[in-house]
Design a protein around this motif. Structure first.
Motif, PDB file in Angstrom:
ATOM      1  N   VAL A 210      29.877 -28.874  27.337  1.00 56.11           N
ATOM      2  CA  VAL A 210      30.614 -27.628  27.598  1.00 56.11           C
ATOM      3  C   VAL A 210      30.663 -27.318  29.093  1.00 56.11           C
ATOM      4  CG1 VAL A 210      30.514 -25.127  27.278  1.00 56.11           C
ATOM      5  CG2 VAL A 210      30.220 -26.649  25.314  1.00 56.11           C
ATOM      6  N   THR A 211      29.537 -27.490  29.758  1.00 54.17           N
ATOM      7  CA  THR A 211      29.507 -27.157  31.183  1.00 54.17           C
ATOM      8  C   THR A 211      30.303 -28.164  32.007  1.00 54.17           C
ATOM      9  OG1 THR A 211      27.360 -28.279  31.353  1.00 54.17           O
ATOM     10  CG2 THR A 211      27.346 -25.891  31.078  1.00 54.17           C
ATOM     11  N   GLN A 212      30.204 -29.459  31.650  1.00 53.53           N
ATOM     12  CA  GLN A 212      30.968 -30.465  32.392  1.00 53.53           C
ATOM     13  C   GLN A 212      32.469 -30.275  32.208  1.00 53.53           C
ATOM     14  OE1 GLN A 212      29.384 -34.249  31.118  1.00 53.53           O
ATOM     15  NE2 GLN A 212      27.354 -33.811  31.960  1.00 53.53           N
ATOM     16  N   ASP A 213      32.869 -29.798  31.037  1.00 55.26           N
ATOM     17  CA  ASP A 213      34.293 -29.551  30.768  1.00 55.26           C
ATOM     18  C   ASP A 213      34.745 -28.182  31.266  1.00 55.26           C
ATOM     19  OD1 ASP A 213      34.512 -31.991  29.626  1.00 55.26           O
ATOM     20  OD2 ASP A 213      34.662 -31.282  27.548  1.00 55.26           O
ATOM     21  N   ARG A 214      33.812 -27.412  31.809  1.00 51.75           N
ATOM     22  CA  ARG A 214      34.121 -26.043  32.255  1.00 51.75           C
ATOM     23  C   ARG A 214      34.759 -25.237  31.126  1.00 51.75           C
ATOM     24  NH1 ARG A 214      33.092 -26.074  37.606  1.00 51.75           N
ATOM     25  NH2 ARG A 214      33.270 -28.074  38.693  1.00 51.75           N
ATOM     26  N   TRP A 215      34.199 -25.413  29.942  1.00 53.21           N
ATOM     27  CA  TRP A 215      34.666 -24.676  28.767  1.00 53.21           C
ATOM     28  C   TRP A 215      33.879 -23.365  28.715  1.00 53.21           C
ATOM     29  CZ3 TRP A 215      34.360 -26.727  23.026  1.00 53.21           C
ATOM     30  CH2 TRP A 215      35.168 -25.910  22.211  1.00 53.21           C
ATOM     31  N   PHE A 216      34.261 -22.437  29.542  1.00 50.47           N
ATOM     32  CA  PHE A 216      33.445 -21.253  29.774  1.00 50.47           C
ATOM     33  C   PHE A 216      33.665 -20.135  28.761  1.00 50.47           C
ATOM     34  CE2 PHE A 216      33.642 -22.706  34.435  1.00 50.47           C
ATOM     35  CZ  PHE A 216      32.551 -23.548  34.252  1.00 50.47           C
ATOM     36  N   THR A 217      34.601 -20.319  27.844  1.00 50.80           N
ATOM     37  CA  THR A 217      34.783 -19.294  26.803  1.00 50.80           C
ATOM     38  C   THR A 217      33.897 -19.556  25.588  1.00 50.80           C
ATOM     39  OG1 THR A 217      36.638 -20.543  25.902  1.00 50.80           O
ATOM     40  CG2 THR A 217      37.149 -18.774  27.478  1.00 50.80           C
ATOM     41  N   ALA A 218      33.232 -20.698  25.586  1.00 49.75           N
ATOM     42  CA  ALA A 218      32.356 -21.035  24.453  1.00 49.75           C
ATOM     43  C   ALA A 218      30.918 -20.624  24.762  1.00 49.75           C
ATOM     44  CB  ALA A 218      32.413 -22.537  24.182  1.00 49.75           C
ATOM     45  N   ARG A 219      30.246 -20.124  23.754  1.00 52.71           N
ATOM     46  CA  ARG A 219      28.823 -19.807  23.882  1.00 52.71           C
ATOM     47  C   ARG A 219      28.040 -20.777  23.000  1.00 52.71           C
ATOM     48  NH1 ARG A 219      26.999 -13.647  23.621  1.00 52.71           N
ATOM     49  NH2 ARG A 219      28.400 -13.730  25.422  1.00 52.71           N
ATOM     50  N   VAL A 220      27.097 -21.498  23.576  1.00 51.82           N
ATOM     51  CA  VAL A 220      26.333 -22.507  22.848  1.00 51.82           C
ATOM     52  C   VAL A 220      24.990 -21.911  22.427  1.00 51.82           C
ATOM     53  CG1 VAL A 220      25.242 -24.780  22.957  1.00 51.82           C
ATOM     54  CG2 VAL A 220      27.407 -24.363  24.164  1.00 51.82           C
ATOM     55  N   LEU A 221      24.693 -22.022  21.139  1.00 56.13           N
ATOM     56  CA  LEU A 221      23.451 -21.468  20.608  1.00 56.13           C
ATOM     57  C   LEU A 221      22.746 -22.487  19.720  1.00 56.13           C
ATOM     58  CD1 LEU A 221      24.629 -17.901  19.520  1.00 56.13           C
ATOM     59  CD2 LEU A 221      23.187 -18.464  21.473  1.00 56.13           C
ATOM     60  N   PRO A 222      21.424 -22.403  19.636  1.00 55.74           N
ATOM     61  CA  PRO A 222      20.689 -23.242  18.680  1.00 55.74           C
ATOM     62  C   PRO A 222      20.693 -22.590  17.308  1.00 55.74           C
ATOM     63  CG  PRO A 222      19.155 -21.872  19.869  1.00 55.74           C
ATOM     64  CD  PRO A 222      20.537 -21.543  20.432  1.00 55.74           C
ATOM     65  N   GLN A 223      20.182 -23.314  16.322  1.00 58.16           N
ATOM     66  CA  GLN A 223      19.869 -22.691  15.039  1.00 58.16           C
ATOM     67  C   GLN A 223      18.421 -22.204  15.160  1.00 58.16           C
ATOM     68  OE1 GLN A 223      21.096 -26.102  12.458  1.00 58.16           O
ATOM     69  NE2 GLN A 223      22.091 -24.486  11.278  1.00 58.16           N
ATOM     70  N   LEU A 224      18.264 -20.941  15.498  1.00 57.49           N
ATOM     71  CA  LEU A 224      16.943 -20.396  15.785  1.00 57.49           C
ATOM     72  C   LEU A 224      15.989 -20.536  14.603  1.00 57.49           C
ATOM     73  CD1 LEU A 224      15.147 -18.866  17.780  1.00 57.49           C
ATOM     74  CD2 LEU A 224      16.159 -16.732  16.945  1.00 57.49           C
ATOM     75  N   HIS A 225      16.496 -20.352  13.398  1.00 59.01           N
ATOM     76  CA  HIS A 225      15.629 -20.440  12.212  1.00 59.01           C
ATOM     77  C   HIS A 225      15.097 -21.856  12.009  1.00 59.01           C
ATOM     78  CE1 HIS A 225      19.709 -21.359  11.006  1.00 59.01           C
ATOM     79  NE2 HIS A 225      19.269 -21.944   9.908  1.00 59.01           N
ATOM     80  N   VAL A 226      15.911 -22.865  12.408  1.00 61.13           N
ATOM     81  CA  VAL A 226      15.442 -24.257  12.285  1.00 61.13           C
ATOM     82  C   VAL A 226      14.314 -24.517  13.285  1.00 61.13           C
ATOM     83  CG1 VAL A 226      16.096 -26.681  12.553  1.00 61.13           C
ATOM     84  CG2 VAL A 226      17.643 -25.078  11.396  1.00 61.13           C
ATOM     85  N   LEU A 227      14.439 -23.967  14.490  1.00 59.98           N
ATOM     86  CA  LEU A 227      13.380 -24.142  15.485  1.00 59.98           C
ATOM     87  C   LEU A 227      12.084 -23.471  15.038  1.00 59.98           C
ATOM     88  CD1 LEU A 227      15.380 -23.482  18.796  1.00 59.98           C
ATOM     89  CD2 LEU A 227      14.887 -25.669  17.688  1.00 59.98           C
ATOM     90  N   ILE A 228      12.211 -22.356  14.310  1.00 57.76           N
ATOM     91  CA  ILE A 228      11.010 -21.624  13.888  1.00 57.76           C
ATOM     92  C   ILE A 228      10.437 -22.172  12.588  1.00 57.76           C
ATOM     93  CG2 ILE A 228      10.128 -19.368  13.171  1.00 57.76           C
ATOM     94  CD1 ILE A 228      12.313 -18.089  14.902  1.00 57.76           C
ATOM     95  N   TRP A 229      11.311 -22.352  11.593  1.00 58.11           N
ATOM     96  CA  TRP A 229      10.829 -22.672  10.241  1.00 58.11           C
ATOM     97  C   TRP A 229      11.285 -24.030   9.717  1.00 58.11           C
ATOM     98  CZ3 TRP A 229      13.166 -17.503  10.560  1.00 58.11           C
ATOM     99  CH2 TRP A 229      12.222 -16.474  10.652  1.00 58.11           C
ATOM    100  N   GLY A 230      11.979 -24.817  10.526  1.00 62.37           N
ATOM    101  CA  GLY A 230      12.520 -26.071  10.017  1.00 62.37           C
ATOM    102  C   GLY A 230      13.595 -25.789   8.977  1.00 62.37           C
ATOM    103  N   ASN A 231      13.620 -26.560   7.902  1.00 65.10           N
ATOM    104  CA  ASN A 231      14.624 -26.374   6.857  1.00 65.10           C
ATOM    105  C   ASN A 231      14.098 -25.578   5.670  1.00 65.10           C
ATOM    106  OD1 ASN A 231      16.767 -27.866   8.117  1.00 65.10           O
ATOM    107  ND2 ASN A 231      15.639 -29.735   7.640  1.00 65.10           N
ATOM    108  N   LYS A 232      13.013 -24.870   5.884  1.00 66.03           N
ATOM    109  CA  LYS A 232      12.430 -24.063   4.809  1.00 66.03           C
ATOM    110  C   LYS A 232      13.450 -23.056   4.296  1.00 66.03           C
ATOM    111  CE  LYS A 232       8.466 -21.041   3.866  1.00 66.03           C
ATOM    112  NZ  LYS A 232       7.275 -20.373   4.480  1.00 66.03           N
ATOM    113  N   ARG A 233      13.493 -22.881   2.989  1.00 69.03           N
ATOM    114  CA  ARG A 233      14.427 -21.938   2.392  1.00 69.03           C
ATOM    115  C   ARG A 233      13.793 -20.552   2.262  1.00 69.03           C
ATOM    116  NH1 ARG A 233      16.372 -25.900  -2.535  1.00 69.03           N
ATOM    117  NH2 ARG A 233      17.579 -27.346  -1.242  1.00 69.03           N
ATOM    118  N   GLY A 234      14.660 -19.553   2.184  1.00 70.67           N
ATOM    119  CA  GLY A 234      14.200 -18.201   1.916  1.00 70.67           C
ATOM    120  C   GLY A 234      13.540 -17.514   3.086  1.00 70.67           C
ATOM    121  N   VAL A 235      13.902 -17.927   4.323  1.00 71.59           N
ATOM    122  CA  VAL A 235      13.318 -17.287   5.509  1.00 71.59           C
ATOM    123  C   VAL A 235      14.434 -16.918   6.475  1.00 71.59           C
ATOM    124  CG1 VAL A 235      11.083 -18.383   5.388  1.00 71.59           C
ATOM    125  CG2 VAL A 235      12.939 -19.543   6.584  1.00 71.59           C
TER     126      VAL A 235
END
Length: 235
Positions: A210-235
């Motif tokens: 995104v930064t190399q393409d100067r695609w500045f209208t896009a916002r890049v985010l992680p999957q925060l729940h995956v970083l915290i709980w992995g693929n656990k369900r119900g969280v």
């Protein structure tokens, strides 16, 4: 009329997209018109799990939401599966009357009048790696059904270069909608630990693109729940 509900859980936080980090109760609908190959919620999609889905009235769902939140208004996220298959208007009306906010995430294949009653509509068109073909005419009907009332945003999951190019084209169709990108998670087995280093690598790859393409209208985010709980369900 009853709703088919795969699970109701919370309070937790929204793990991705425009509402990331926001306290949320999730109502996950059972049933979907798509079969994305990397779907991380097959228990709400595949009819093999249908026997686990509960038939509930809107009042019964609302009673569960109210109990989980302790009667304190927060955001209720309608997810799936594809929640647009079903009529969530009565549930939204019950919650709105008590000050709750409603968000819905859908791929944009089925338009519903109740989209206009939401606070946030997350339209998440599926890229080529999912194995489905987007119907942009149907997607346009979803945008029109929402109108000006909810905050409508785009969220696109990206697994590879083809998805990335497709996302740029998709975003160009709706330049006025806020755009959120997130790297795909190919390891969706809830019984397996998530490789956090690989998650970080995929996120870094997308940030670099995104930064190399100067695609500045896009916002890049992680999957925060995956970083915290992995693929656990119900969280």
């Amino acid at each position: 009329m009853s709703l088919r509900i795969a699970e109701i859980f919370g309070p937790t936080i929204q793990g991705e997209g425009a509402l990331i980090g926001e306290p949320t109760v999730f109502v996950r609908a059972g049933g979907c018109d798509y079969r994305c190959v990397w779907c991380d919620s097959l228990h709400a999609v595949d009819t093999a799990f249908r026997h686990q889905w509960q038939k509930m009235s809107a009042q019964a769902v609302w009673d569960d939401v109210r109990a989980l939140s302790g009667g304190q208004p927060l955001t209720v996220s309608l997810s799936g599966g594809n929640p647009a298959i079903q009529d969530f208007a009565p549930l939204i009306a019950l919650g709105k009357a008590k000050g709750y906010r409603f968000a819905c995430e859908t791929q944009g294949s089925i338009a519903r009048p109740w989209f206009a009653d939401l606070d946030t509509l997350v339209l998440s068109p599926k890229p080529p790696s999912g194995g489905e073909v987007m119907d942009w005419a149907a997607f346009e009907l979803c945008v029109a059904a929402a109108g000006a009332r909810p905050k409508t945003v785009l969220k696109i999951v990206i697994f590879d270069e083809v998805d990335y190019a497709w996302a740029k084209d998709a975003a160009s169709r709706y330049p006025d909608l806020p755009l959120y990108l997130q790297p795909g998670n190919p390891d969706v087995d809830p019984d397996h630990a998530v490789d956090l280093a690989a998650c970080t690598d995929r996120l870094l790859w997308l940030v670099d693109k995104v930064t190399q393409d100067r695609w500045f209208t896009a916002r890049v985010l992680p999957q925060l729940h995956v970083l915290i709980w992995g693929n656990k369900r119900g969280v």
